[in-house]
Scaffold this motif. Structure first.
Motif, PDB file in Angstrom:
ATOM      1  N   GLN A 248       0.695  -1.229  -0.022  1.00  0.00           N
ATOM      2  CA  GLN A 248       0.041  -0.117  -0.064  1.00  0.00           C
ATOM      3  C   GLN A 248       0.895   1.187   0.037  1.00  0.00           C
ATOM      4  O   GLN A 248       0.631   2.128  -0.519  1.00  0.00           O
ATOM      5  N   ASP A 249       1.948   1.252   0.753  1.00  0.00           N
ATOM      6  CA  ASP A 249       2.941   2.489   0.895  1.00  0.00           C
ATOM      7  C   ASP A 249       3.429   2.549  -0.558  1.00  0.00           C
ATOM      8  O   ASP A 249       3.698   3.784  -1.064  1.00  0.00           O
ATOM      9  N   MET A 250       3.710   1.511  -1.343  1.00  0.00           N
ATOM     10  CA  MET A 250       4.544   1.402  -2.712  1.00  0.00           C
ATOM     11  C   MET A 250       3.390   2.015  -3.407  1.00  0.00           C
ATOM     12  O   MET A 250       3.685   3.192  -4.345  1.00  0.00           O
ATOM     13  N   LEU A 251       2.068   1.714  -3.531  1.00  0.00           N
ATOM     14  CA  LEU A 251       0.885   1.995  -4.408  1.00  0.00           C
ATOM     15  C   LEU A 251       0.761   3.672  -4.321  1.00  0.00           C
ATOM     16  O   LEU A 251       0.542   4.429  -5.040  1.00  0.00           O
ATOM     17  N   ASP A 252       0.736   3.881  -2.791  1.00  0.00           N
ATOM     18  CA  ASP A 252       0.597   5.386  -2.423  1.00  0.00           C
ATOM     19  C   ASP A 252       1.330   6.321  -2.995  1.00  0.00           C
ATOM     20  O   ASP A 252       1.291   7.587  -3.389  1.00  0.00           O
ATOM     21  N   GLY A 253       2.831   5.824  -2.900  1.00  0.00           N
ATOM     22  CA  GLY A 253       3.983   6.590  -3.310  1.00  0.00           C
ATOM     23  C   GLY A 253       3.836   6.965  -4.791  1.00  0.00           C
ATOM     24  O   GLY A 253       4.091   8.111  -5.431  1.00  0.00           O
ATOM     25  N   PHE A 254       3.532   5.854  -5.629  1.00  0.00           N
ATOM     26  CA  PHE A 254       3.624   5.817  -7.175  1.00  0.00           C
ATOM     27  C   PHE A 254       2.274   6.676  -7.505  1.00  0.00           C
ATOM     28  O   PHE A 254       2.450   7.487  -8.343  1.00  0.00           O
ATOM     29  N   MET A 255       1.209   6.573  -6.801  1.00  0.00           N
ATOM     30  CA  MET A 255       0.197   7.239  -7.206  1.00  0.00           C
ATOM     31  C   MET A 255       0.097   9.010  -6.746  1.00  0.00           C
ATOM     32  O   MET A 255      -0.470   9.541  -7.519  1.00  0.00           O
ATOM     33  N   LEU A 256       0.812   9.114  -5.859  1.00  0.00           N
ATOM     34  CA  LEU A 256       1.179  10.503  -5.425  1.00  0.00           C
ATOM     35  C   LEU A 256       1.786  11.095  -6.698  1.00  0.00           C
ATOM     36  O   LEU A 256       1.382  12.424  -6.996  1.00  0.00           O
ATOM     37  N   ALA A 257       2.723  10.606  -7.424  1.00  0.00           N
ATOM     38  CA  ALA A 257       3.548  11.157  -8.562  1.00  0.00           C
ATOM     39  C   ALA A 257       2.569  11.240  -9.631  1.00  0.00           C
ATOM     40  O   ALA A 257       2.783  12.363 -10.362  1.00  0.00           O
ATOM     41  N   VAL A 258       1.528  10.396  -9.797  1.00  0.00           N
ATOM     42  CA  VAL A 258       0.593  10.614 -10.913  1.00  0.00           C
ATOM     43  C   VAL A 258      -0.441  11.532 -10.437  1.00  0.00           C
ATOM     44  O   VAL A 258      -0.809  12.484 -11.551  1.00  0.00           O
ATOM     45  N   GLN A 259      -0.980  11.710  -9.441  1.00  0.00           N
ATOM     46  CA  GLN A 259      -1.710  12.899  -8.923  1.00  0.00           C
ATOM     47  C   GLN A 259      -1.191  14.144  -9.256  1.00  0.00           C
ATOM     48  O   GLN A 259      -1.921  15.176  -9.439  1.00  0.00           O
ATOM     49  N   GLN A 260       0.142  14.329  -8.789  1.00  0.00           N
ATOM     50  CA  GLN A 260       0.940  15.638  -8.886  1.00  0.00           C
ATOM     51  C   GLN A 260       0.960  16.027 -10.195  1.00  0.00           C
ATOM     52  O   GLN A 260       0.972  17.304 -10.548  1.00  0.00           O
ATOM     53  N   ASN A 261       0.841  15.027 -11.191  1.00  0.00           N
ATOM     54  CA  ASN A 261       0.829  15.403 -12.545  1.00  0.00           C
ATOM     55  C   ASN A 261      -0.313  15.212 -13.320  1.00  0.00           C
ATOM     56  O   ASN A 261      -0.461  15.058 -14.357  1.00  0.00           O
ATOM     57  N   GLY A 262      -1.556  15.513 -12.520  1.00  0.00           N
ATOM     58  CA  GLY A 262      -2.854  15.571 -13.115  1.00  0.00           C
ATOM     59  C   GLY A 262      -3.270  14.259 -13.862  1.00  0.00           C
ATOM     60  O   GLY A 262      -3.810  14.242 -14.931  1.00  0.00           O
ATOM     61  N   GLY A 263      -2.703  13.146 -13.272  1.00  0.00           N
ATOM     62  CA  GLY A 263      -3.123  11.704 -14.066  1.00  0.00           C
ATOM     63  C   GLY A 263      -1.993  11.532 -15.216  1.00  0.00           C
ATOM     64  O   GLY A 263      -2.574  10.433 -16.078  1.00  0.00           O
ATOM     65  N   GLN A 264      -1.250  12.174 -15.052  1.00  0.00           N
ATOM     66  CA  GLN A 264      -0.019  11.963 -16.204  1.00  0.00           C
ATOM     67  C   GLN A 264       1.347  11.802 -15.606  1.00  0.00           C
ATOM     68  O   GLN A 264       1.697  11.771 -14.551  1.00  0.00           O
ATOM     69  N   LEU A 265       2.223  10.988 -16.668  1.00  0.00           N
ATOM     70  CA  LEU A 265       3.737  10.790 -16.107  1.00  0.00           C
ATOM     71  C   LEU A 265       4.424  11.069 -17.450  1.00  0.00           C
ATOM     72  O   LEU A 265       4.171  10.611 -18.582  1.00  0.00           O
ATOM     73  N   GLY A 266       5.281  12.273 -17.085  1.00  0.00           N
ATOM     74  CA  GLY A 266       5.966  12.849 -18.415  1.00  0.00           C
ATOM     75  C   GLY A 266       5.212  13.217 -19.423  1.00  0.00           C
ATOM     76  O   GLY A 266       5.293  13.142 -20.527  1.00  0.00           O
ATOM     77  N   ASP A 267       3.997  14.001 -19.264  1.00  0.00           N
ATOM     78  CA  ASP A 267       3.048  14.900 -19.881  1.00  0.00           C
ATOM     79  C   ASP A 267       2.241  13.651 -20.651  1.00  0.00           C
ATOM     80  O   ASP A 267       1.647  14.135 -21.735  1.00  0.00           O
ATOM     81  N   VAL A 268       2.260  12.556 -20.402  1.00  0.00           N
ATOM     82  CA  VAL A 268       1.399  11.376 -21.067  1.00  0.00           C
ATOM     83  C   VAL A 268       0.567  11.046 -20.025  1.00  0.00           C
ATOM     84  O   VAL A 268       0.879  10.335 -19.012  1.00  0.00           O
TER      85      VAL A 268
END
Length: 391
Positions: free
Chosen positions: A46-66
């Motif tokens: 869960q901590d892994m998932l939360d850390g990963f999804m934090l980055a996705v959320q910070q970028n509005g559902g994107q990673l690398g503008d994708v």
């Protein structure tokens, strides 16, 4: 005639806009996220998932503008379940990237299947020795560390402290053996005792009675998640805390300290990451994670956050293309700001990075947390890189 031409031009432009507006947006890149999300070890996943999804959320559902679509899958700490999930992600979902992978036995069960199917695997926690060495593969990138490395850092610390007799304990599976093996690589004296317990064992009374009788200079352990909570509590209740130094890896961290609280004070912990590391990316990560989830992140969250940032850096370079060769080249560049500060990949696509020793102490809020003691290893390569045919 000029007026008619102007009207016709306006009509043409007006008809063009709806057609442009109806153009479909690019489909999001599918990313499979495999982790332990239920059972005693769910806190890690869960901590892994939360850390990963934090980055996705910070970028509005994107990673690398994708745009990305994260497919969450619970591997239940069962290699056979993980293998079925891998089949689904390959055949039904046709994912180009899989990340997560909490435990080494699960990672060993699925990596060959995924990479042979052309999937890029970005490991965010487990780092089994065979995959760093003879079984390394171009489609595998491990963002976390090779299992032995934190153990090597703690072994070096034990040497520096002059400990002569040490008992080592770990669960009886691949990572447990890696973590003890890594410790022995740096701590070259013979161990006073070497104990492997079943992966499901939560009662350590018999083993702690032996330790109390043997009176070693220190005890070294690897017990992640719920195992760590059970062991450290038992160690404290047995009256050993403060008498025999407890050296640990993946045992007293952000997933276990909320449960352990003051019972873990004084325990030493080796890791690639701690909440007080000064990298600017880390300060932002810790602040945002605490604001989002109302708790201090663990190294599992930090590593998964870095995995998301790495994937984002690669998708930015490929402009969203999931061509395997293009992704490999972009991932290899590791063009992102790691929460750990210094980070690059070695020839086996495992990290070259610093390792630290922390101690559990009260932070400014009065909570049990990790405080940096020393940077024990600098720009450290794993021990298996020479066995990797990609070198």
């Amino acid at each position: 005639m000029k007026l008619l031409a102007s009207v016709l031009a306006s009509l043409a432009l007006g008809l063009a806009h709806p057609a442009q507006a109806q153009q479909p947006s690019p489909a999001p890149v599918k990313i499979g996220f495999m982790a332990e999300l239920s059972g005693p070890q769910a806190a890690l996943g869960q901590d892994m998932l939360d850390g990963f999804m934090l980055a996705v959320q910070q970028n509005g559902g994107q990673l690398g503008d994708v745009p990305v679509q994260v497919l969450r899958r619970d591997t239940q700490l069962k290699p056979e379940v993980a293998s079925q999930i891998a089949d689904e992600l390959i055949e039904k979902e046709k994912v180009p990237i899989v990340t997560g992978l909490t435990f080494a036995n699960v990672m060993m069960a699925v990596t060959k299947k995924l990479t042979s199917a052309g999937v890029i695997v970005v490991g965010a926690n487990a780092g089994p020795a065979p995959l760093a060495g003879s079984q390394c593969t171009p489609n595998l990138f491990v963002v976390a560390k090779q299992n032995d490395q934190t153990a090597e850092a703690m072994g070096r610390y034990a040497v520096d402290q002059g400990y002569q007799r040490i008992v080592a304990m770990a669960p009886n599976y691949q990572a447990g053996k890696d973590y003890v093996g890594g410790f022995k690589r740096s701590y070259t004296r013979p161990l006073a005792d070497e104990v492997y317990t079943p992966l499901s064992q939560l009662d350590f009374s018999a083993e702690l009675a032996r330790i109390a009788a043997e009176k070693p200079d220190a005890v070294y352990v690897f017990y992640p998640g719920g195992l760590g909570v059970a062991f450290v509590r038992a160690y404290q209740q047995a009256g050993l805390m403060g008498k025999i130094p407890l050296l640990s890896v993946s045992t007293t961290d952000g997933t276990t300290l909320p449960a352990l609280k003051d019972s873990a004070l004084g325990v030493l912990h080796a890791s690639v990451w701690g909440p007080d590391l000064p990298a600017p990316a880390n300060r932002r990560f810790v602040a945002d994670f605490e604001a989002q989830y109302k708790r201090t992140p663990s190294e599992y969250a930090a590593q998964a956050y870095d995995a998301a940032q790495l994937i984002g850096s690669a998708l930015r370079k490929t402009k969203g293309s999931t061509d395997a060769a293009a992704l490999r080249a972009a991932l290899k560049a590791a063009d992102f700001a790691s929460v750990r500060g210094s980070f690059r990949f070695g020839p086996n696509q495992f990290p070259v990075q610093d390792f630290h020793v922390f101690q559990v102490a009260r932070d400014a809020k009065g909570n049990a947390n990790l405080k940096t003691v020393t940077r024990q290893l600098t720009a450290h390569h794993d021990a298996y890189v020479q066995d990797c045919p990609m070198k």
